[in-house]
Design an enzyme around this catalytic site. Structure first.
Site, PDB file in Angstrom:
ATOM      1  N   GLU A  34      -9.461  -2.578   7.518  1.00 19.68           N
ATOM      2  CA  GLU A  34      -9.827  -1.525   6.572  1.00 19.68           C
ATOM      3  C   GLU A  34     -10.178  -0.254   7.345  1.00 19.68           C
ATOM      4  O   GLU A  34     -10.845  -0.334   8.387  1.00 19.68           O
ATOM      5  CB  GLU A  34     -11.030  -2.028   5.762  1.00 19.68           C
ATOM      6  CG  GLU A  34     -10.997  -1.702   4.310  1.00 19.68           C
ATOM      7  CD  GLU A  34      -9.751  -2.206   3.565  1.00 19.68           C
ATOM      8  OE1 GLU A  34      -8.811  -1.393   3.377  1.00 19.68           O
ATOM      9  OE2 GLU A  34      -9.716  -3.371   3.163  1.00 19.68           O
ATOM     10  N   ASP A  37      -5.818   2.258   9.131  1.00 21.33           N
ATOM     11  CA  ASP A  37      -4.480   2.871   9.011  1.00 21.33           C
ATOM     12  C   ASP A  37      -4.468   4.279   9.594  1.00 21.33           C
ATOM     13  O   ASP A  37      -3.616   4.604  10.414  1.00 21.33           O
ATOM     14  CB  ASP A  37      -3.967   2.841   7.559  1.00 21.33           C
ATOM     15  CG  ASP A  37      -4.890   3.507   6.557  1.00 21.33           C
ATOM     16  OD1 ASP A  37      -6.077   3.777   6.902  1.00 21.33           O
ATOM     17  OD2 ASP A  37      -4.442   3.777   5.429  1.00 21.33           O
ATOM     18  N   GLY A 121      -5.857   1.418 -11.093  1.00 17.00           N
ATOM     19  CA  GLY A 121      -6.999   2.026 -10.415  1.00 17.00           C
ATOM     20  C   GLY A 121      -8.005   1.028  -9.872  1.00 17.00           C
ATOM     21  O   GLY A 121      -9.126   1.395  -9.551  1.00 17.00           O
ATOM     22  N   GLY A 123      -7.475  -0.727  -7.118  1.00 16.89           N
ATOM     23  CA  GLY A 123      -7.258  -0.885  -5.686  1.00 16.89           C
ATOM     24  C   GLY A 123      -6.179  -1.898  -5.359  1.00 16.89           C
ATOM     25  O   GLY A 123      -6.038  -2.316  -4.208  1.00 16.89           O
ATOM     26  N   SER A 125      -3.025  -1.173  -5.997  1.00 16.33           N
ATOM     27  CA  SER A 125      -1.846  -0.338  -5.774  1.00 16.33           C
ATOM     28  C   SER A 125      -0.792  -0.427  -6.859  1.00 16.33           C
ATOM     29  O   SER A 125       0.390  -0.629  -6.597  1.00 16.33           O
ATOM     30  CB  SER A 125      -1.203  -0.674  -4.429  1.00 16.33           C
ATOM     31  OG  SER A 125      -1.819   0.107  -3.477  1.00 16.33           O
ATOM     32  N   SER A 126      -1.239  -0.233  -8.074  1.00 17.99           N
ATOM     33  CA  SER A 126      -0.271  -0.115  -9.168  1.00 17.99           C
ATOM     34  C   SER A 126       0.605   1.111  -8.947  1.00 17.99           C
ATOM     35  O   SER A 126       1.790   1.113  -9.290  1.00 17.99           O
ATOM     36  CB  SER A 126      -0.996  -0.031 -10.514  1.00 17.99           C
ATOM     37  OG  SER A 126      -1.757   1.149 -10.630  1.00 17.99           O
ATOM     38  N   ASP A 171       0.510   0.530   1.316  1.00 21.49           N
ATOM     39  CA  ASP A 171       0.721   0.025  -0.043  1.00 21.49           C
ATOM     40  C   ASP A 171       2.206  -0.098  -0.363  1.00 21.49           C
ATOM     41  O   ASP A 171       2.680  -1.114  -0.859  1.00 21.49           O
ATOM     42  CB  ASP A 171       0.072   0.963  -1.074  1.00 21.49           C
ATOM     43  CG  ASP A 171      -1.413   1.098  -0.849  1.00 21.49           C
ATOM     44  OD1 ASP A 171      -1.970   0.325  -0.048  1.00 21.49           O
ATOM     45  OD2 ASP A 171      -2.025   1.990  -1.475  1.00 21.49           O
TER      46      ASP A 171
END
Ligand code: ADP
Ligand code: MG
Length: 385
Positions: A34, A37, A121, A123, A125-126, A171
């Site tokens: 976490e 990236d 929303g 988390g 990753s829609s 994502d």
């Protein structure tokens, strides 16, 4: 075909009176790694069995006709003058079209109905699923010859330019490249990746959705990025090859502690140790040793809470409940922090018990209802037969 897929297909046939191509694009989890990236380190995501389904076909006109099944909304977009729309959901799709056009490809109109079951929303990753699924579908419909990595990159750019979110690449990468029962160790600098087995014998992956999103998230995110950069600047003096915290070993950082402002030190310590934890977790996965992965996940949570300081009381309450339940071998906040979900690796024989304890405990301590998702690891974006 599952019920949801049938519904989307029927909606398409009802609206456009022809047979569509059907495509599915998944949401994702991240096991560990976490805030690594943007420090050019590694992440360990995988696609899940929650997805957005697209029914799509060429319509031979110069108009795209897009229908959101879940929002019960629709929009027509002229194929030859693509610009941002007033509908937020449509911008993810329009953004994808714009990026494909930027690559010098022409697209005539499509008809498309889409909908899914990735919570918006939370988390998972829609938004990435929306982009990669639509890009993948257009690639099929128009035979564009785009590679997987091109689909990933253009989807990320669509999110930057049309949704205004400067996201990393994880994502979209996970949504496209995932495989069943595997996790992806993705090098965020080179984009090289390696798949590791993630066999859930005897365990469930349970996501606990706090249903909160504290407004601190974006300002603190920017602050963390700067704090990491200032840590790099200190160590670069000793080795100009150090470009990011990715290049810093924990030992090197510990040696130079006295030169750091204590806050910057804590932030950097979290990141370099998180990269190490991820590497250790991958080694454990090669031995199918989920217990070790779970312990590392707890350590990640404590680091995010105490050193990186991006947790919040709702998340800490859930991780605390998980740890005390005796049912959960690993638990942590997933994503940037300040809300969203925790990810939990739960002993299957105790899953129901844990969900019950977590739901009641969360309600008692926060007054909020907990949403729980039991997910499994699935392949990436693909055609539905
Ligand atoms: P996340 O990616 O964590 O789920 P985002 O805020 O990045 O959250 O993206 C959510 C947005 O994506 C929604 O506000 C909506 O515009 C769009 N979206 C996602 N899924 C759907 C869906 N099934 N139908 C319509 N729009 C969707
Ligand atoms: Mg998103």
């Amino acid at each position: 075909m599952h019920l949801m897929e049938k519904e989307i297909k029927n909606k398409f046939i009802g609206a456009f009176n022809k047979e569509p191509l059907m495509v599915s694009a998944p949401g994702r989890i991240n096991i560990i790694g976490e805030h690594t990236d943007y420090n050019m380190g590694f992440v360990l995501p995988a696609a899940i069995d929650k997805h957005i389904v697209f029914a799509i076909a060429e319509n031979g006109s110069q108009m795209h006709r897009l229908i959101s099944y879940d929002l019960n909304d629709e929009i027509d977009v002229p194929a030859n003058s693509i610009e941002k729309t007033e509908k937020h959901w449509a911008n993810y799709l329009v953004g994808v079209i714009a990026q494909i056009q930027k690559m010098g490809k022409t697209l005539s109109g499509v008809d498309c109905v889409f909908g899914g079951n990735i919570p918006l929303g939370a988390g998972l990753s829609s938004s990435a699923a929306l982009e990669t699924g639509f890009a993948f579908a257009l690639n099929e419909v128009f035979n564009l010859g785009l590679s997987k990595i091109e689909i990933v990159k253009l989807s990320q750019m669509a999110e930057h330019e049309y949704a205004g979110v400067k996201c990393g690449i994880m994502d979209q990468f996970a949504s496209v490249f995932s495989e069943q029962d595997k996790v992806i160790k993705l090098d965020c600098r080179s984009l090289e990746y390696k798949l590791y087995p993630f066999k859930l014998d005897g365990y469930d992956i349970i996501l606990c959705d706090t249903q909160v999103k504290h407004s601190l998230a974006s300002s603190e995110y920017n602050t963390r990025r700067h704090e990491c950069e200032s840590g790099v600047a200190i160590l670069q003096k000793y080795n100009p090859k150090i470009q990011s915290l990715r290049d810093v070993s924990p030992e090197l950082l510990y040696q130079h502690k006295s030169e750091f402002n204590p806050t910057v030190y804590k932030r950097c310590k979290f990141v370099v140790e998180e990269i190490k934890r991820l590497t250790d977790a991958c080694e454990a996965l090669e031995r199918n040793d989920l217990a070790t992965v779970g312990k590392l996940m707890y350590s990640t949570h404590y680091g995010l809470r105490d050193e990186y300081e991006v947790s919040c009381s709702e998340l800490d309450i859930l991780v605390d409940i998980a740890e005390k339940s005796g049912a959960v071998i690993g638990s942590r906040v997933m994503g940037g922090g300040f809300g969203g979900c925790t990810i939990n690796i739960v002993d299957k024989t105790k899953t129901n018990e844990f969900i019950d304890i977590a739901t009641k405990g969360y309600k008692a301590q926060t007054g909020l209802d907990l949403l729980v998702y039991n997910v499994s690891i699935k392949q990436g974006t693909s055609i539905i037969n």
